[in-house]
Motif scaffolding. Structure first.
Motif, short mmCIF file in Angstrom:
data_model
loop_
_atom_site.label_atom_id
_atom_site.label_comp_id
_atom_site.label_asym_id
_atom_site.label_seq_id
_atom_site.Cartn_x
_atom_site.Cartn_y
_atom_site.Cartn_z
N HIS A 224 2.41 -51.00 35.67
CA HIS A 224 1.63 -51.68 34.63
C HIS A 224 0.21 -51.12 34.58
O HIS A 224 -0.35 -50.92 33.48
N ARG A 225 -0.38 -50.88 35.74
CA ARG A 225 -1.75 -50.35 35.77
C ARG A 225 -1.79 -48.93 35.18
O ARG A 225 -2.73 -48.59 34.45
N ARG A 226 -0.79 -48.11 35.50
CA ARG A 226 -0.77 -46.74 34.95
C ARG A 226 -0.57 -46.77 33.44
O ARG A 226 -1.22 -46.01 32.70
N ILE A 227 0.31 -47.64 32.97
CA ILE A 227 0.54 -47.74 31.52
C ILE A 227 -0.71 -48.27 30.83
O ILE A 227 -1.08 -47.80 29.74
N GLY A 246 -2.13 -33.84 16.66
CA GLY A 246 -1.67 -33.17 17.86
C GLY A 246 -2.14 -33.86 19.12
O GLY A 246 -1.38 -34.02 20.09
N GLY A 247 -3.41 -34.27 19.14
CA GLY A 247 -3.95 -34.97 20.30
C GLY A 247 -3.30 -36.33 20.50
O GLY A 247 -3.00 -36.73 21.63
N ILE A 248 -3.07 -37.04 19.40
CA ILE A 248 -2.39 -38.33 19.48
C ILE A 248 -0.97 -38.14 19.97
O ILE A 248 -0.47 -38.91 20.79
N ARG A 249 -0.30 -37.10 19.46
CA ARG A 249 1.08 -36.84 19.89
C ARG A 249 1.15 -36.65 21.39
O ARG A 249 2.06 -37.16 22.06
N ALA A 250 0.20 -35.90 21.94
CA ALA A 250 0.21 -35.66 23.38
C ALA A 250 0.05 -36.97 24.15
O ALA A 250 0.74 -37.19 25.16
N GLU A 251 -0.85 -37.85 23.69
CA GLU A 251 -1.03 -39.13 24.35
C GLU A 251 0.23 -39.99 24.24
O GLU A 251 0.64 -40.65 25.21
N VAL A 252 0.85 -39.99 23.07
CA VAL A 252 2.06 -40.81 22.86
C VAL A 252 3.21 -40.28 23.71
O VAL A 252 4.00 -41.06 24.25
N GLU A 253 3.32 -38.96 23.85
CA GLU A 253 4.39 -38.40 24.68
C GLU A 253 4.19 -38.79 26.14
O GLU A 253 5.16 -39.12 26.85
N ARG A 254 2.95 -38.76 26.63
CA ARG A 254 2.69 -39.19 28.00
C ARG A 254 3.06 -40.66 28.18
O ARG A 254 3.68 -41.05 29.18
N LEU A 255 2.67 -41.47 27.21
CA LEU A 255 2.99 -42.90 27.27
C LEU A 255 4.50 -43.10 27.25
O LEU A 255 5.04 -43.92 28.01
N THR A 256 5.20 -42.36 26.39
CA THR A 256 6.64 -42.52 26.26
C THR A 256 7.35 -42.24 27.58
O THR A 256 8.23 -43.00 28.01
#
Length: 279
Positions: A224-227, A246-256
């Protein structure tokens, strides 16, 4: 839409926790139940929606028909409506937006999907934009029959929304649209709320009842803390007006990646126990 087609979509939606095929596949869909303006009977209609913070938006397009759809006339007469998401149901208050607010939000919808502009071009009427805001103070009514089924439904809803956002990002080109920013922020808020509820209620209750679960719950707390850190970083990126898809995509992929591993582990470890405790 013809009644028979509507009923097929409604039946499929309810049988599959909000998942449907055909023209609605992969989109954001709710079932909207209104009270008839004339006879007072309840009517349910599948309607696409747009996230908008603590509320959602629906557009009375009727595919660009010359007249407003029946559900719109119903909610104008009776603004109290019921919303089904496939995960939970809630009572809501419908507000027809006007003036600059309506125009701004319709423009945002068009930016996200030019189909709305095509519908507007087909008719002389101004397509109404309606905000639906929950009218319930307590927790939502979940569709799951058991605690484990409910948890799976909630998790699957986050998985579907992530898939939708990733598709939208892939199709966004070089500009990050306003509605896409809102969609990402709505996902962040939903995950924050879900994890906060687990942290306040479910996890402490499980620690008290099943002390042997401590290692599992410690791992889930850490995840939970990492997410939460990933969500904070995504919000910071979204707050930058110059942020590119592109920057948002990278963040969303990490989150996914982090979230999918977390959801799977939580389901494996907790669902059997939750259902056994409820049995």
């Amino acid at each position: 839409m013809p009644h028979d087609f509507n009923q097929q979509v409604i039946d499929e939606f309810r049988a599959n926790a909000g998942r449907v095929g055909g023209p609605f596949e992969g989109g954001r869909l709710i079932l909207l139940t209104t009270t008839g303006a004339r006879g007072g009977a309840r009517h349910t209609t599948p309607v696409g929606y747009l996230p908008d913070g603590e509320r959602i938006l629906v557009i009375a397009s009727a595919g660009g028909a010359p007249r407003h759809p029946a559900w719109y006339h119903n909610l104008v007469a009776h603004p109290h409506v019921t919303v089904e998401t496939g995960v939970f149901d809630y009572e809501a208050r419908a507000e027809v937006l006007t003036g600059t607010e309506r125009d701004r939000l319709f423009a945002r919808a068009v930016e996200a999907d030019p189909g709305w502009a095509a519908y507007q071009a087909k008719t002389r009427r101004t397509l109404p934009v309606v905000a639906l805001t929950s009218a319930e103070a307590g927790p939502p009514r979940f569709a799951g029959a058991t605690p484990g089924a409910t948890l799976t439904l909630v998790h699957d809803a986050f998985r579907r929304e992530l898939r939708t956002i990733r598709r939208e990002l892939a199709a966004s080109g070089s500009l990050l649209g306003a509605q896409l920013r809102v969609n990402c922020l709505a996902l962040c808020q939903g995950l924050d709320n879900h994890h906060a509820g687990e942290d306040r209620m479910m996890f402490p209750a499980l620690r008290h009842r099943s002390p042997e679960l401590a290692p599992v719950l410690d791992r889930l707390d850490e995840e939970h803390r990492r997410i939460a850190a990933l969500l904070a970083e995504l919000r910071r990126t979204l707050a930058d007006p110059s942020a590119a898809p592109g920057g948002i995509r990278a963040e969303v992929e990490r989150l996914t990646g982090e979230l999918e591993a977390h959801l799977t582990y939580e389901e494996e470890q907790l669902i059997p126990l939750l259902d056994a405790m409820a049995g």
